[in-house]
Design a protein around this motif. Structure first.
Motif, PDB file in Angstrom:
ATOM      1  N   SER A  47       0.983  -1.300  -0.015  1.00  0.00           N
ATOM      2  CA  SER A  47       0.215   0.044  -0.043  1.00  0.00           C
ATOM      3  C   SER A  47       0.692   1.358  -0.074  1.00  0.00           C
ATOM      4  O   SER A  47       1.950   1.161   0.143  1.00  0.00           O
ATOM      5  CB  SER A  47      -0.959   0.071   1.263  1.00  0.00           C
ATOM      6  N   ASP A  48       0.291   2.493  -0.146  1.00  0.00           N
ATOM      7  CA  ASP A  48       0.863   3.813   0.133  1.00  0.00           C
ATOM      8  C   ASP A  48       2.005   4.031  -0.785  1.00  0.00           C
ATOM      9  O   ASP A  48       3.281   4.269  -0.174  1.00  0.00           O
ATOM     10  CB  ASP A  48       0.890   3.768   1.453  1.00  0.00           C
ATOM     11  N   GLN A  50       4.439   5.984  -2.696  1.00  0.00           N
ATOM     12  CA  GLN A  50       5.275   7.410  -2.445  1.00  0.00           C
ATOM     13  C   GLN A  50       6.359   7.589  -3.384  1.00  0.00           C
ATOM     14  O   GLN A  50       7.326   6.817  -3.545  1.00  0.00           O
ATOM     15  CB  GLN A  50       5.418   7.792  -0.848  1.00  0.00           C
ATOM     16  N   SER A  64       8.140   4.389  -3.815  1.00  0.00           N
ATOM     17  CA  SER A  64       8.352   3.286  -2.530  1.00  0.00           C
ATOM     18  C   SER A  64       7.270   2.667  -1.885  1.00  0.00           C
ATOM     19  O   SER A  64       6.323   3.738  -2.100  1.00  0.00           O
ATOM     20  CB  SER A  64       9.121   4.178  -1.312  1.00  0.00           C
ATOM     21  N   TYR A  65       7.000   1.539  -1.822  1.00  0.00           N
ATOM     22  CA  TYR A  65       5.610   1.010  -1.431  1.00  0.00           C
ATOM     23  C   TYR A  65       5.993   0.376   0.129  1.00  0.00           C
ATOM     24  O   TYR A  65       6.733  -0.050   0.410  1.00  0.00           O
ATOM     25  CB  TYR A  65       5.482  -0.143  -2.394  1.00  0.00           C
ATOM     26  N   GLN A  66       4.734   0.483   0.729  1.00  0.00           N
ATOM     27  CA  GLN A  66       4.739   0.085   2.214  1.00  0.00           C
ATOM     28  C   GLN A  66       4.215  -1.222   1.859  1.00  0.00           C
ATOM     29  O   GLN A  66       3.340  -1.705   1.406  1.00  0.00           O
ATOM     30  CB  GLN A  66       3.835   1.037   3.002  1.00  0.00           C
ATOM     31  N   SER A  68       3.266  -4.530   4.424  1.00  0.00           N
ATOM     32  CA  SER A  68       3.127  -4.967   5.863  1.00  0.00           C
ATOM     33  C   SER A  68       2.499  -6.284   5.764  1.00  0.00           C
ATOM     34  O   SER A  68       2.061  -6.853   5.216  1.00  0.00           O
ATOM     35  CB  SER A  68       1.647  -4.198   6.334  1.00  0.00           C
ATOM     36  N   VAL A  99       6.297  -3.732   9.366  1.00  0.00           N
ATOM     37  CA  VAL A  99       6.119  -3.037   8.190  1.00  0.00           C
ATOM     38  C   VAL A  99       7.593  -2.321   7.754  1.00  0.00           C
ATOM     39  O   VAL A  99       8.231  -2.137   8.535  1.00  0.00           O
ATOM     40  CB  VAL A  99       5.395  -1.459   8.523  1.00  0.00           C
ATOM     41  N   HIS A 101       9.636  -0.614   3.880  1.00  0.00           N
ATOM     42  CA  HIS A 101       9.378   0.147   2.750  1.00  0.00           C
ATOM     43  C   HIS A 101      10.304  -0.666   1.689  1.00  0.00           C
ATOM     44  O   HIS A 101      11.598  -0.520   1.803  1.00  0.00           O
ATOM     45  CB  HIS A 101       9.497   1.567   2.913  1.00  0.00           C
ATOM     46  N   CYS A 149       0.756  -1.260  -7.605  1.00  0.00           N
ATOM     47  CA  CYS A 149       0.567  -1.634  -5.975  1.00  0.00           C
ATOM     48  C   CYS A 149      -0.270  -3.014  -5.940  1.00  0.00           C
ATOM     49  O   CYS A 149       0.076  -3.732  -5.414  1.00  0.00           O
ATOM     50  CB  CYS A 149      -0.028  -0.531  -5.211  1.00  0.00           C
TER      51      CYS A 149
END
Length: 461
Positions: A47-48, A50, A64-66, A68, A99, A101, A149
């Protein structure tokens, strides 16, 4: 995007056992049924996305991907320094989230390492980096990063579902290490080149297996049909998305025009004796507002449904097409091992035939060679015995190589059958989830529209 593999929670099957070459393909399939689930649950969410500026000596920006992770594997939590004891239950461990990145090139490295370490496994595909958005310079748009994503999550979800890949040390390092960058620099240059594999694949590109296992004939036919169906669905839903975009835009324009009309009606105030007309205009304005709100809600609802189709469902279809192709590549590699064995067998047969001809005194196509040797004074009997001796050595060597090639081909075939069965399980689960989600989103859209227009109808009365 939902977490990956929630149904895996609670699975406690052991790791798959080594191959027994004496087992039949049916036995291999039975073994897979017992050991086809990972030992631990592994839920991964990407997710997320950036946009980041280049750092560490690099140039250019990247995304960059988060990532989890939730797992009941104790080693993940102990390595992270959590106070986890062996007595902690799975539910308690699954509540903890790890988590990190990562960028696309990190996942590409993970893919390369897994492909190098697990040659007999179907390594899930990554979305291609060389897409139109990179050429057009639109790779940082929300639409592109959100769709990527989804694809990256599909990639990690398939690894998490695999009983061997999910236990990989490099996957563990990727999902939890704070020192991944150092690991990446150390391992990147140490990966072996696949130049030999590419050469072998090219050499055998125009060759086919002489005696093909019927199971693989059925597998190829079945997946060709599936690939054709998925490709057809992909084209149909691309058209649906474009059509829905147009319809949603038309409804939005209609809503805007109705709002303008409502303003005209609201500003049309008559003074004095036309009180009845004023009341009529006021009622008309209220009705227009109610109807306009319904049109706008319809536009928003259709847009949300279309966003799901474009960002998730179509991405899942395209990823499944690539996943089918990965399975095909493994089957081709299996065929390559079979072709190697068959060519060795043919070479051995020719060598044995040549030796037997020499022993029986039949010269065959070597007649002129033998005459030249006789003319130059070479002893024919001595020469023939020397040739027979060399052929005997070659035949002995070929027998050893053939036996080894046979073991490799048989083992590779059994492992491929197990991988194909696991692919079928994963594919079935994905299709079931994807079609279920597609139905749920449509039901939700139509239920909302039914409620909206039912209220509008009652208010207009």
């Amino acid at each position: 995007m939902a977490d990956v593999n929630p149904q895996l929670q609670g699975d406690t099957h052991e790791d798959i056992t080594p191959i027994n070459n004496s087992r039949s393909n049916k036995d291999a399939s039975s073994a897979l049924e017992i050991d086809s689930k990972p030992k631990y649950a592994l839920e991964i969410r990407v997710s997320d996305p950036q946009k980041k500026s280049g750092d560490h000596g690099t140039t250019g920006a990247y995304v960059s991907y988060q990532i989890s992770t939730k797992t009941n594997n104790p080693s993940y939590h102990k390595s992270k320094g959590s106070n986890v004891s062996d007595s902690d239950n799975s539910k308690l461990m699954m509540e903890r989230i790890i988590v990190v990145h990562r960028r696309y090139s990190d996942l590409l490295l993970l893919h390369e390492i897994l492909a190098n370490d697990h040659a007999t496994c179907i390594i899930p595909p990554l979305p291609d980096k060389k897409v139109f958005q990179y050429i057009a310079g639109d790779r940082f748009s929300q639409r592109f990063t959100q769709k990527r994503c989804r694809s990256l999550q599909n990639f990690l979800r398939r690894i998490a579902y695999h009983p061997i890949l999910s236990q990989s040390n490099v996957l563990k390092m990727f999902l939890m290490s704070d020192d991944w960058e150092s690991y990446r620099k150390n391992i990147a240059g140490a990966l072996p080149s696949n130049k030999d594999e590419v050469t072998d694949a090219f050499m055998n590109a125009f060759k086919s297996v002489h005696i093909q296992n019927e199971a693989f004939v059925e597998i190829k036919d079945k997946n060709d049909k599936l690939d054709h169906t998925i490709t057809k669905l992909d084209k149909i839903f691309h058209k649906i998305v474009k059509k829905n975009d147009t319809i949603s835009e038309d409804y939005s324009k209609l809503g805007t025009n109705l709002q303008d009309l409502n303003e005209l009606v609201s500003n049309n105030k008559n003074i004095g004796k036309d009180e009845v007309k004023n009341l009529d205009d006021k009622q008309l304005s209220q009705n227009l507002k109610i109807f306009t709100d319904g049109i706008i809600q319809l536009s928003y609802g259709l847009s949300d449904l279309n966003k799901y189709l474009d960002y998730e469902y179509l991405v899942d279809l395209k990823d499944l097409e690539h996943y089918i192709d990965s399975m095909r590549q493994l089957v081709k590699l299996k065929d390559q091992k079979q072709i190697d064995y068959e060519e060795l067998s043919e070479y051995l047969t020719k060598s044995v035939k040549t030796r037997d001809n020499l022993i029986s005194g039949y010269v065959g196509s070597n007649f002129f060679t033998n005459k030249i040797e006789e003319f130059t004074g070479i002893n024919q009997d001595s020469s023939r015995r020397e040739k027979i001796s060399k052929l005997e050595n070659k035949i002995n060597s070929l027998n050893i190589e053939l036996e080894s090639a046979k073991k490799i081909a048989d083992a590779f075939e059994k492992e491929t059958l197990k991988e194909v069965n696991l692919f079928e399980e994963t594919k079935t689960q994905e299709l079931k989830g994807s079609l279920g989600s597609l139905a749920d989103h449509h039901i939700k859209f139509y239920e909302k529209m039914l409620d909206t227009w039912t209220d509008i109808d009652s208010n207009l009365k």
